[in-house]
Design a protein around this motif. Structure first.
Motif, mmCIF file in Angstrom:
data_model
loop_
_atom_site.group_PDB
_atom_site.id
_atom_site.type_symbol
_atom_site.label_atom_id
_atom_site.label_comp_id
_atom_site.label_asym_id
_atom_site.label_seq_id
_atom_site.Cartn_x
_atom_site.Cartn_y
_atom_site.Cartn_z
ATOM 1 N N LEU A 1 0.537 -1.033 -0.306
ATOM 2 C CA LEU A 1 -0.090 -0.025 -0.049
ATOM 3 C C LEU A 1 0.759 0.716 -0.096
ATOM 4 N N ARG A 2 0.451 2.080 -0.886
ATOM 5 C CA ARG A 2 1.400 3.582 -0.612
ATOM 6 C C ARG A 2 -0.225 4.390 -0.327
ATOM 7 N N PHE A 3 0.774 5.401 1.002
ATOM 8 C CA PHE A 3 -0.373 6.351 0.906
ATOM 9 C C PHE A 3 0.972 8.108 0.555
ATOM 10 N N GLU A 4 -0.744 8.454 0.764
ATOM 11 C CA GLU A 4 -0.041 10.236 -0.337
ATOM 12 C C GLU A 4 -0.422 11.345 0.431
ATOM 13 N N SER A 5 0.809 11.673 1.676
ATOM 14 C CA SER A 5 0.954 13.041 2.370
ATOM 15 C C SER A 5 0.242 14.251 1.721
#
Length: 54
Positions: free
Chosen positions: A23-27
């Motif tokens: 999973l990749r989360f965007e700040s």
């Protein structure tokens, strides 16, 4: 203001029925975890929660 922590990536392997998930989360954005019933959304949140416990 207090210190902020940002999670950029999360990899789950061999946890219950989740064999592998990246999973990749965007700040500075709202991140949404969505999926069908039983797809592992609550498991992902439990993993994140457990990372911050003693």
């Amino acid at each position: 203001m207090g210190d902020n922590m940002h999670i950029k990536n999360l990899k789950i392997s061999n946890m219950g029925y989740i064999k592998s998930s990246d999973l990749r989360f965007e700040s500075n954005n709202i991140n949404i975890i969505q999926g069908a019933n039983g797809s592992g959304k609550t498991t992902v949140l439990a993993v994140l929660y457990s990372m911050f416990q003693d």
